[in-house]
Every structure is written in C-alpha cells, then in structure tokens.
Motif scaffolding. Structure first.
Motif, PDB file in Angstrom:
ATOM      1  N   ARG A 149     -26.938  -8.922   3.913  1.00  0.00           N
ATOM      2  CA  ARG A 149     -26.177  -7.913   4.580  1.00  0.00           C
ATOM      3  C   ARG A 149     -25.113  -8.510   4.972  1.00  0.00           C
ATOM      4  O   ARG A 149     -24.292  -8.927   4.314  1.00  0.00           O
ATOM      5  N   THR A 150     -24.682  -8.488   6.348  1.00  0.00           N
ATOM      6  CA  THR A 150     -23.521  -8.953   6.933  1.00  0.00           C
ATOM      7  C   THR A 150     -23.400 -10.531   7.110  1.00  0.00           C
ATOM      8  O   THR A 150     -22.438 -11.114   7.531  1.00  0.00           O
ATOM      9  N   SER A 151     -24.503 -11.134   6.705  1.00  0.00           N
ATOM     10  CA  SER A 151     -24.410 -12.600   6.963  1.00  0.00           C
ATOM     11  C   SER A 151     -24.244 -13.465   5.714  1.00  0.00           C
ATOM     12  O   SER A 151     -24.423 -12.998   4.644  1.00  0.00           O
ATOM     13  N   ASP A 152     -23.459 -14.527   6.047  1.00  0.00           N
ATOM     14  CA  ASP A 152     -22.772 -15.093   4.863  1.00  0.00           C
ATOM     15  C   ASP A 152     -22.838 -16.757   5.341  1.00  0.00           C
ATOM     16  O   ASP A 152     -22.221 -17.205   6.596  1.00  0.00           O
ATOM     17  N   TYR A 153     -23.194 -17.624   4.356  1.00  0.00           N
ATOM     18  CA  TYR A 153     -23.003 -19.076   4.588  1.00  0.00           C
ATOM     19  C   TYR A 153     -22.706 -19.838   3.485  1.00  0.00           C
ATOM     20  O   TYR A 153     -22.713 -19.045   2.348  1.00  0.00           O
ATOM     21  N   TRP A 154     -21.891 -20.635   3.745  1.00  0.00           N
ATOM     22  CA  TRP A 154     -21.393 -21.464   2.437  1.00  0.00           C
ATOM     23  C   TRP A 154     -21.709 -23.177   2.752  1.00  0.00           C
ATOM     24  O   TRP A 154     -21.847 -23.475   3.826  1.00  0.00           O
ATOM     25  N   GLY A 155     -21.762 -23.851   1.377  1.00  0.00           N
ATOM     26  CA  GLY A 155     -21.883 -25.208   1.456  1.00  0.00           C
ATOM     27  C   GLY A 155     -20.653 -25.992   1.645  1.00  0.00           C
ATOM     28  O   GLY A 155     -19.530 -25.190   1.774  1.00  0.00           O
ATOM     29  N   GLN A 156     -20.515 -27.289   1.593  1.00  0.00           N
ATOM     30  CA  GLN A 156     -19.398 -28.048   1.776  1.00  0.00           C
ATOM     31  C   GLN A 156     -18.664 -27.886   0.613  1.00  0.00           C
ATOM     32  O   GLN A 156     -17.512 -28.596   0.666  1.00  0.00           O
ATOM     33  N   GLY A 157     -19.360 -27.801  -0.528  1.00  0.00           N
ATOM     34  CA  GLY A 157     -18.296 -27.847  -2.022  1.00  0.00           C
ATOM     35  C   GLY A 157     -18.830 -29.402  -2.787  1.00  0.00           C
ATOM     36  O   GLY A 157     -18.977 -30.294  -1.993  1.00  0.00           O
ATOM     37  N   THR A 158     -18.403 -28.920  -3.976  1.00  0.00           N
ATOM     38  CA  THR A 158     -18.693 -30.158  -4.842  1.00  0.00           C
ATOM     39  C   THR A 158     -17.629 -30.066  -5.937  1.00  0.00           C
ATOM     40  O   THR A 158     -17.041 -29.198  -6.297  1.00  0.00           O
ATOM     41  N   GLN A 159     -16.722 -31.332  -6.097  1.00  0.00           N
ATOM     42  CA  GLN A 159     -15.805 -31.220  -7.013  1.00  0.00           C
ATOM     43  C   GLN A 159     -16.403 -31.468  -8.394  1.00  0.00           C
ATOM     44  O   GLN A 159     -17.051 -32.146  -8.871  1.00  0.00           O
ATOM     45  N   VAL A 160     -15.542 -30.468  -9.309  1.00  0.00           N
ATOM     46  CA  VAL A 160     -15.788 -30.475 -10.676  1.00  0.00           C
ATOM     47  C   VAL A 160     -14.589 -30.955 -11.249  1.00  0.00           C
ATOM     48  O   VAL A 160     -13.596 -29.962 -11.074  1.00  0.00           O
ATOM     49  N   THR A 161     -14.475 -31.799 -11.977  1.00  0.00           N
ATOM     50  CA  THR A 161     -13.167 -32.072 -12.875  1.00  0.00           C
ATOM     51  C   THR A 161     -13.486 -31.977 -14.234  1.00  0.00           C
ATOM     52  O   THR A 161     -14.111 -33.242 -14.757  1.00  0.00           O
ATOM     53  N   VAL A 162     -12.665 -31.524 -15.022  1.00  0.00           N
ATOM     54  CA  VAL A 162     -12.800 -31.561 -16.618  1.00  0.00           C
ATOM     55  C   VAL A 162     -11.716 -32.055 -16.931  1.00  0.00           C
ATOM     56  O   VAL A 162     -10.384 -31.574 -17.134  1.00  0.00           O
TER      57      VAL A 162
END
Length: 115
Positions: A100-113
């Motif tokens: 619904r209106t709730s939203d959570y995020w992780g800290q992120g992980t780098q992908v390099t190609v």
C-alpha cells in the motif's frame, strides 16, 4: 525493525551472470510486493523488476529476456538472476518492499560489468 539486506553484487565481464539476493526481516514477507531497482552514477533510480505476492513478475524493457526475478516466501528472500550482462547494467542495485503506502529499501549492492 524492518531490514532488507542485499547480497551478490560484484564485478563481472560482459556476457556473464550474477544472482542478487535480498533477505527481509521485520515484515510479513509473503504479503509484500518486492522489487529490484538500480541507479547508475548521475541517473535516477529506475525499476528493474518487480514481483507480486502471487508471483507475477514484470520487467523493464532493457532487461526482458535476460533477468529473472523470483521469491521464496519461506526464506523471506527475493532474487534477481541476471544473465548476459552488459556494461549498461552497471549500477547500484536496490531491493524494495512495498505494501500500500509503505515502502522500504535495502542499502544497495554494486554491480559492475566490465572487461
């Protein structure tokens, strides 16, 4: 406390594969839609793939046929299998949980190609 923890990023050559994982805690995982977003330097954060509570998936046009999103409700984990990677896929990849209106995020992980 809600936590989304991504893993699996790294450096890969063009044409290679990676599998990202996002483990969730603090939410009733099976009730939440999950998604992967990415953000390259100087660009906005864009949706890569999303999966509903029932397992229905949708993808950005740029990754269709190469990436696959899946979820394991028992493990409270969402995955992103990335094949045929291109330099343009280089970005920080973020896990997202939405209800619904709730939203959570992780800290992120780098992908390099890169070769």
């Amino acid at each position: 406390q809600v936590q989304l923890v991504e893993s699996g990023g790294g450096l890969v050559q063009p044409g290679g594969s990676l599998r990202l994982s996002c483990s969730a805690s603090g939410i009733p995982f099976s009730f939440w839609a999950m998604g992967w977003y990415r953000q390259a330097p100087g660009k906005q954060r864009d949706l890569v793939a999303a999966i509903s509570t029932l397992g229905s998936a949708n993808y950005a046009d740029s990754v269709k046929g190469r990436f696959t999103i899946s979820r394991d409700n028992a493990k409270k984990t969402v995955y992103l299998q990335m094949n045929s990677l291109k330099p343009d896929d280089t970005a920080v990849y973020y896990c997202n949980a939405k209800l619904r209106t709730s939203d959570y995020w992780g800290q992120g992980t780098q992908v390099t190609v890169s070769s």
